[in-house]
Design a protein around this motif. Structure first.
Motif, short mmCIF file in Angstrom:
data_model
loop_
_atom_site.label_atom_id
_atom_site.label_comp_id
_atom_site.label_asym_id
_atom_site.label_seq_id
_atom_site.Cartn_x
_atom_site.Cartn_y
_atom_site.Cartn_z
N TRP A 405 0.90 -1.20 0.05
CA TRP A 405 0.01 0.02 -0.13
C TRP A 405 0.92 1.28 0.21
O TRP A 405 1.97 1.16 0.42
CB TRP A 405 -0.84 0.09 1.23
CG TRP A 405 -1.87 1.20 1.19
CD1 TRP A 405 -2.24 2.05 2.10
CD2 TRP A 405 -2.87 1.22 0.27
NE1 TRP A 405 -3.22 2.89 1.67
CE2 TRP A 405 -3.84 2.07 0.64
CE3 TRP A 405 -3.28 0.31 -0.76
CZ2 TRP A 405 -4.88 2.52 -0.07
CZ3 TRP A 405 -4.62 0.79 -1.60
CH2 TRP A 405 -5.35 1.93 -1.11
N ASN A 406 0.60 2.47 -0.56
CA ASN A 406 1.28 3.54 -0.77
C ASN A 406 0.54 4.73 -0.90
O ASN A 406 -0.65 4.86 -0.94
CB ASN A 406 2.12 3.28 -1.81
CG ASN A 406 1.35 3.05 -3.24
OD1 ASN A 406 0.91 3.89 -3.93
ND2 ASN A 406 1.19 1.89 -3.57
N ALA A 407 1.14 5.85 -0.74
CA ALA A 407 0.54 7.22 -0.65
C ALA A 407 -0.43 7.40 -2.24
O ALA A 407 -1.34 7.97 -2.33
CB ALA A 407 1.42 8.22 -0.88
N GLU A 408 0.18 6.96 -3.44
CA GLU A 408 -0.33 7.06 -4.60
C GLU A 408 -1.62 6.31 -4.76
O GLU A 408 -2.77 6.83 -4.93
CB GLU A 408 0.49 6.73 -5.66
CG GLU A 408 1.46 7.63 -5.99
CD GLU A 408 2.88 7.35 -5.20
OE1 GLU A 408 2.65 6.55 -4.26
OE2 GLU A 408 3.83 7.60 -5.75
N ALA A 409 -1.59 5.18 -3.94
CA ALA A 409 -2.82 4.33 -3.88
C ALA A 409 -4.06 4.93 -3.12
O ALA A 409 -5.40 4.68 -3.43
CB ALA A 409 -2.47 2.68 -3.52
N GLU A 410 -3.70 5.32 -1.81
CA GLU A 410 -4.33 6.22 -1.08
C GLU A 410 -4.96 7.16 -1.75
O GLU A 410 -6.40 7.40 -1.68
CB GLU A 410 -3.74 6.51 0.18
CG GLU A 410 -4.56 7.30 1.21
CD GLU A 410 -3.91 7.73 2.26
OE1 GLU A 410 -3.68 7.23 3.58
OE2 GLU A 410 -3.32 8.78 2.28
N LYS A 411 -4.49 7.91 -2.29
CA LYS A 411 -4.90 9.37 -2.87
C LYS A 411 -5.65 9.12 -3.95
O LYS A 411 -7.20 9.48 -3.99
CB LYS A 411 -3.72 10.03 -3.61
CG LYS A 411 -4.03 11.26 -4.25
CD LYS A 411 -2.88 12.27 -4.81
CE LYS A 411 -3.51 13.41 -5.62
NZ LYS A 411 -2.30 14.21 -6.17
N TYR A 412 -5.60 8.02 -4.83
CA TYR A 412 -6.52 7.33 -6.00
C TYR A 412 -7.90 6.93 -5.37
O TYR A 412 -8.88 7.27 -5.81
CB TYR A 412 -5.82 6.38 -6.72
CG TYR A 412 -6.76 5.59 -7.62
CD1 TYR A 412 -7.24 6.39 -8.87
CD2 TYR A 412 -7.18 4.36 -7.26
CE1 TYR A 412 -8.18 5.72 -9.83
CE2 TYR A 412 -8.16 3.90 -8.39
CZ TYR A 412 -8.50 4.39 -9.52
OH TYR A 412 -9.48 3.92 -10.32
N LEU A 413 -7.66 6.29 -4.18
CA LEU A 413 -8.69 5.52 -3.70
C LEU A 413 -9.81 6.79 -3.07
O LEU A 413 -10.99 6.52 -3.33
CB LEU A 413 -8.38 4.75 -2.60
CG LEU A 413 -9.64 3.93 -1.71
CD1 LEU A 413 -10.34 3.16 -2.54
CD2 LEU A 413 -9.07 3.12 -0.31
N LEU A 414 -9.28 7.54 -2.32
CA LEU A 414 -10.13 8.81 -1.69
C LEU A 414 -10.69 9.50 -2.77
O LEU A 414 -11.91 9.80 -2.74
CB LEU A 414 -9.17 9.42 -0.83
CG LEU A 414 -8.60 8.87 0.47
CD1 LEU A 414 -7.69 9.96 1.30
CD2 LEU A 414 -9.73 8.20 1.23
N GLU A 415 -9.99 9.79 -4.00
CA GLU A 415 -10.53 10.54 -4.95
C GLU A 415 -11.62 9.83 -5.85
O GLU A 415 -12.85 10.31 -5.94
CB GLU A 415 -9.22 11.06 -6.10
CG GLU A 415 -8.38 12.05 -5.45
CD GLU A 415 -7.43 12.32 -6.64
OE1 GLU A 415 -7.10 11.55 -7.55
OE2 GLU A 415 -6.59 13.34 -6.25
N VAL A 416 -11.40 8.77 -6.12
CA VAL A 416 -12.43 7.73 -7.02
C VAL A 416 -13.67 7.58 -6.19
O VAL A 416 -14.91 7.35 -6.43
CB VAL A 416 -11.63 6.58 -7.47
CG1 VAL A 416 -11.59 5.56 -6.46
CG2 VAL A 416 -12.59 5.95 -8.66
N MET A 417 -13.37 7.19 -4.57
CA MET A 417 -14.59 7.06 -3.80
C MET A 417 -15.31 8.20 -3.31
O MET A 417 -16.26 8.01 -2.56
CB MET A 417 -14.19 6.09 -2.55
CG MET A 417 -13.51 4.74 -3.38
SD MET A 417 -14.94 3.73 -3.80
CE MET A 417 -15.71 3.13 -2.24
#
Length: 418
Positions: A405-417
């Motif tokens: 898990w990483n910062a880019e994945a977190e940012k993407y998840l929060l944006e898409v959700m």
């Protein structure tokens, strides 16, 4: 302000509810929670209910919010604290307040603050105890994991050694010494490996054991011998499952001298007793793993206590300085707590996951409180990605970070959700 939170009403009685928070007082702070890492301590609180030492007796009438490994942003700051904090500031919290001798802690004892919530009110005692810690890291999940990492930091600081010819104790592991981490491929063990390799005080030899070959191989791919050598540490991994003489095999790495520091990450008698056998002169056995059995015990060689200064230490959590050190190491990029994370989910998954934690394999379960998502293993992203573009992208982002898990994945998840 309306919030949604997971509240405890009794033994195994957790309810996800929406309710109004009161208007904050001048000495309080309104905050938005973004991420919470679930802890076995929360499972224990849920299982024991009001019998738990940190959970109030009246939770049936005044339920409290669960979750104590959280990170978020300040929304509104009461006048008393405006010289120290500001809206928009990211934060983490040290839950062990030790306020006026009380065991009360966020995530156990309070009606309006806990990690499994969208918004919370931070009470004055958190700031009075200097336990509201500014955090400038890129990813919220790292701030959530500062609390468990601080437990590792505290354990390394709590280990000690004698100063020959005096009664003074030298705190911390032996710098440049020989360290073993037993049963070390769980999430907390991985945090210990990371800290041992990348903190300011490092051993020259680090031996890590486990009895699961796949788990060992995974950890070895994350913390490589090459990286360890670049930091001045000789790193060895040993599967002790089928070894006829595990202690002898490990002692061979020390040329028979034994280890200066041994950390035990499983409350298993055989592991603890092997740890005692591995100690060299003035060796310190650090019992990190917290047993649920109050009668848990193991044999320890008291001849070596008397003649070789062998000794024991145990810690249960870190303090605020430990947490500050954890946050600083994360912000510098020297340690990566993502190695602990194996699952993600939304707030709707927090209750069931908390109650099932002992049965769910893997490491840390990370909850994002403003999204709805079933608990999902990072290892399952690829399969889910065959039919769900979001998981396909999350899988791509994690593969780019060695499956973590990483910062880019977190940012993407929060944006898409969102």
């Amino acid at each position: 302000m309306q919030t949604k939170a997971l509240r405890i009403y009794g033994k195994n009685d957790l309810r996800l509810e929406t309710f109004e928070l009161p208007v904050i007082k001048d000495d309080e702070i309104l905050a938005k929670i973004v991420s919470d890492s679930l802890c076995m301590s929360s499972y224990k609180a849920a299982a024991q209910g009001a019998d738990h030492k940190r959970v109030p007796n009246d939770i049936a009438e005044n339920p409290t919010i669960l979750g104590h490994e959280f990170c978020g942003e300040l929304v509104e700051v009461g006048s008393k604290w405006q010289d120290r904090y500001a809206p928009g500031q990211r934060f983490a919290i040290q839950p062990a307040l030790n306020y006026k001798g009380s065991l009360d802690a966020p995530g156990y004892s309070y009606r309006y603050i806990g990690g499994d919530a969208t918004y919370v009110i931070i009470p004055s005692e958190v700031m009075e105890r200097d336990c509201l810690l500014p955090y400038s890291g890129e990813a919220f999940f790292s701030g959530s994991l500062a609390e468990p990492v601080s437990c590792v930091v505290g354990a390394f600081h709590a280990s000690y050694h004698t100063v020959q010819g005096s009664y003074v104790h030298s705190m911390g592991i032996v710098e440049g010494g020989r360290t073993a981490i037993l049963a070390g491929c769980g999430p907390m063990g991985m945090g210990a490996i990371d800290y041992a390799l990348h903190s300011d005080r490092r051993p020259s030899l680090l031996v890590v054991t486990d009895i699961d070959g796949e788990r060992l191989a995974r950890v070895e791919s994350i913390f490589t011998r090459e990286d360890a050598a670049a930091n001045g540490v000789k790193l060895e991994y040993v599967n002790t499952k089928d070894l006829p003489d595990a202690a002898g095999t490990l002692m061979a790495f020390t040329d028979g001298l034994g280890f200066d520091d041994v950390f035990c990450f499983a409350p298993v008698r055989a592991v603890v007793e092997m740890g005692g056998e591995l100690l060299g002169k003035d060796g310190c056995l650090n019992f990190f793993a917290g047993p649920t059995d109050k009668a848990f015990s193991a044999m320890f060689n008291f001849y070596n206590v008397h003649y070789a200064s062998a000794h024991l230490v145990g810690t249960s959590g870190g303090n605020t300085d430990d947490m500050r050190e954890a946050l600083s190491l994360m912000e510098q990029g020297r340690i990566n707590p993502a190695t602990m994370v194996t699952h993600i989910g939304g707030l709707d998954a927090a209750g069931g996951t908390t109650l099932s934690l002992p049965k769910i394999p893997g490491g840390k379960k990370l909850i994002y409180t403003h999204i709805s998502l079933p608990l999902t293993a990072i290892a399952d992203f690829a399969e889910k990605g065959k039919t769900d573009p979001m998981f396909a992208e999350l899988d791509r982002l994690c593969r780019a970070h060695n499956g973590l898990w990483n910062a880019e994945a977190e940012k993407y998840l929060l944006e898409v959700m969102a």
